[in-house]
Design an enzyme around this catalytic site. Structure first.
Site, PDB file in Angstrom:
ATOM      1  N   LYS A  53       0.838  -1.205   0.000  1.00 27.07           N
ATOM      2  CA  LYS A  53       0.000   0.000   0.000  1.00 27.07           C
ATOM      3  C   LYS A  53       0.870   1.252   0.000  1.00 27.07           C
ATOM      4  O   LYS A  53       0.600   2.204  -0.723  1.00 27.07           O
ATOM      5  CB  LYS A  53      -0.961  -0.020   1.196  1.00 27.07           C
ATOM      6  CG  LYS A  53      -2.051  -1.068   1.030  1.00 27.07           C
ATOM      7  CD  LYS A  53      -2.850  -1.346   2.285  1.00 27.07           C
ATOM      8  CE  LYS A  53      -3.830  -2.502   2.004  1.00 27.07           C
ATOM      9  NZ  LYS A  53      -4.544  -2.989   3.172  1.00 27.07           N
ATOM     10  N   GLN A  97      -6.035  -2.187   9.297  1.00 26.78           N
ATOM     11  CA  GLN A  97      -5.663  -3.458   8.683  1.00 26.78           C
ATOM     12  C   GLN A  97      -6.212  -4.617   9.513  1.00 26.78           C
ATOM     13  O   GLN A  97      -6.036  -4.655  10.729  1.00 26.78           O
ATOM     14  CB  GLN A  97      -4.127  -3.533   8.573  1.00 26.78           C
ATOM     15  CG  GLN A  97      -3.612  -4.697   7.755  1.00 26.78           C
ATOM     16  CD  GLN A  97      -4.005  -4.642   6.285  1.00 26.78           C
ATOM     17  OE1 GLN A  97      -4.093  -3.571   5.692  1.00 26.78           O
ATOM     18  NE2 GLN A  97      -4.264  -5.791   5.698  1.00 26.78           N
ATOM     19  N   ASP A 120     -11.721   1.676   2.725  1.00 28.23           N
ATOM     20  CA  ASP A 120     -11.846   0.226   2.557  1.00 28.23           C
ATOM     21  C   ASP A 120     -13.279  -0.151   2.167  1.00 28.23           C
ATOM     22  O   ASP A 120     -13.525  -1.275   1.738  1.00 28.23           O
ATOM     23  CB  ASP A 120     -11.522  -0.479   3.885  1.00 28.23           C
ATOM     24  CG  ASP A 120     -10.221  -1.255   3.848  1.00 28.23           C
ATOM     25  OD1 ASP A 120      -9.760  -1.604   2.746  1.00 28.23           O
ATOM     26  OD2 ASP A 120      -9.670  -1.515   4.936  1.00 28.23           O
TER      27      ASP A 120
HETATM   28  N1  GUN Z   1      -6.950  -7.697   5.462  1.00 28.67           N
HETATM   29  C1  GUN Z   1      -7.003  -8.437   4.334  1.00 28.67           C
HETATM   30  N2  GUN Z   1      -7.518  -7.709   3.323  1.00 28.67           N
HETATM   31  C2  GUN Z   1      -7.775  -6.478   3.823  1.00 28.67           C
HETATM   32  C3  GUN Z   1      -8.301  -5.279   3.266  1.00 28.67           C
HETATM   33  O1  GUN Z   1      -8.646  -5.180   2.089  1.00 28.67           O
HETATM   34  N3  GUN Z   1      -8.413  -4.234   4.127  1.00 28.67           N
HETATM   35  C4  GUN Z   1      -8.062  -4.316   5.423  1.00 28.67           C
HETATM   36  N4  GUN Z   1      -8.232  -3.238   6.185  1.00 28.67           N
HETATM   37  N5  GUN Z   1      -7.583  -5.408   5.974  1.00 28.67           N
HETATM   38  C5  GUN Z   1      -7.439  -6.486   5.176  1.00 28.67           C
END
Ligand code: GUN
Length: 282
Positions: A53, A97, A120
């Protein structure tokens, strides 16, 4: 042999042909799009996603900041942190996350995030907008999957689409997006009696279960498009999806690889959602 749908290439094109220019436009107005990632504990897969990211954010020219917390951090401390971010006008998007340690409630944390900053697309407001087909932040993996299918020139309208997996993050929302675009959607899960029956009619197959070798070529309808969302590590440490690629590529017309398929599209969707959030206040 199937054509490989390269999420890596498509994501790079989106950044270069669209996102960089949008960020420049915002900067010219004095707005610097900013994403904050809240990372709790030391989950190895999370650490790797978060690095991705940061890398993509840098390529698009937006600011990303990772706020790290010990696994023992209290739920209140995380909720207070989100409150601070909600009130900080220089921050346009925030994600927490997942997974979180057991003593922190995912529901409470998501409820706390302002929907405008929920890049998200996990809050009830954004999920509700997706359900209704209204504007709002779409959850990143489903949004990236639809983009992959479109870029592969697979017609969604009228297609039989089968989604394997019913998670809140992928299976349910991608089913809704496909439905909103006019596909006939079937969601299969561990309780489905005859998955093969549905797979045999599927023009589009989205697999998001997390099981190595779950889908094999002989189960697919010849000429279908396969989107593999799985990210699994073999005993030898190799990264593989849920689909047995070798047999599937002989039957499908188009297929995503792992890695380099859905993964980069999820990250580029997150960056785009952050830019959209900044555009909304510009
Ligand atoms: N954990 C696995 N995939 C994701 C995602 O797309 N967003 C977040 N915040 N956590 C994750």
């Amino acid at each position: 042999m199937a054509e490989i749908i390269s999420g890596r290439d498509i994501a790079a094109t989106i950044i270069e042909s669209d996102l960089i220019a949008r960020v420049e436009t915002l900067k010219a107005k004095g707005i610097l799009p900013k994403l904050v990632v809240i990372l709790v504990g030391e989950h190895p897969a999370s650490a790797s996603y978060v690095r991705q990211k940061e890398k993509f954010a840098e390529r698009a020219g937006i600011i990303s900041e990772v706020r790290r917390f010990e696994a023992s951090v209290s739920e209140d401390a995380i909720l207070n942190q989100i409150e601070t971010i909600n009130n900080d006008e220089t921050i346009h998007g925030v994600i927490v996350q997942l997974p979180l340690p057991d003593h922190i409630s995912v529901e409470k944390v998501l409820k706390k995030i302002r929907p405008e900053k929920d890049v998200d697309g996990f809050t009830a407001t954004n999920v509700g907008n997706l359900f209704l087909g209204e504007p709002g932040h779409q959850s990143c993996t489903p949004k990236g999957i639809i983009r992959l299918i479109d870029e592969s020139k697979t017609e969604i309208k009228g297609a039989n689409a089968v989604v394997l997996g019913r998670s809140n993050i992928v299976g349910k929302p991608v089913g809704l997006l496909l439905l909103n675009r006019g596909a006939t959607v079937t969601t299969c899960h561990r309780g489905t009696k005859d998955v093969d029956f549905f797979l045999k009619q599927a023009d589009i197959v989205v697999v998001a279960v997390g099981k190595i070798g779950l889908v094999k070529g002989e189960q697919l309808k010849p000429g279908c498009t396969v989107i593999d969302v799985g990210i699994n590590r073999t005993e030898e440490g190799k990264l593989v999806g849920d689909v047995d690629f070798e047999s599937a590529e002989k039957v499908a017309r188009k297929i995503t690889p792992v890695p380099g398929g859905v993964g980069p599209m999820t990250v580029v969707s997150l960056i785009e959602n952050t830019i959209e959030a900044a555009e909304a206040v510009s």
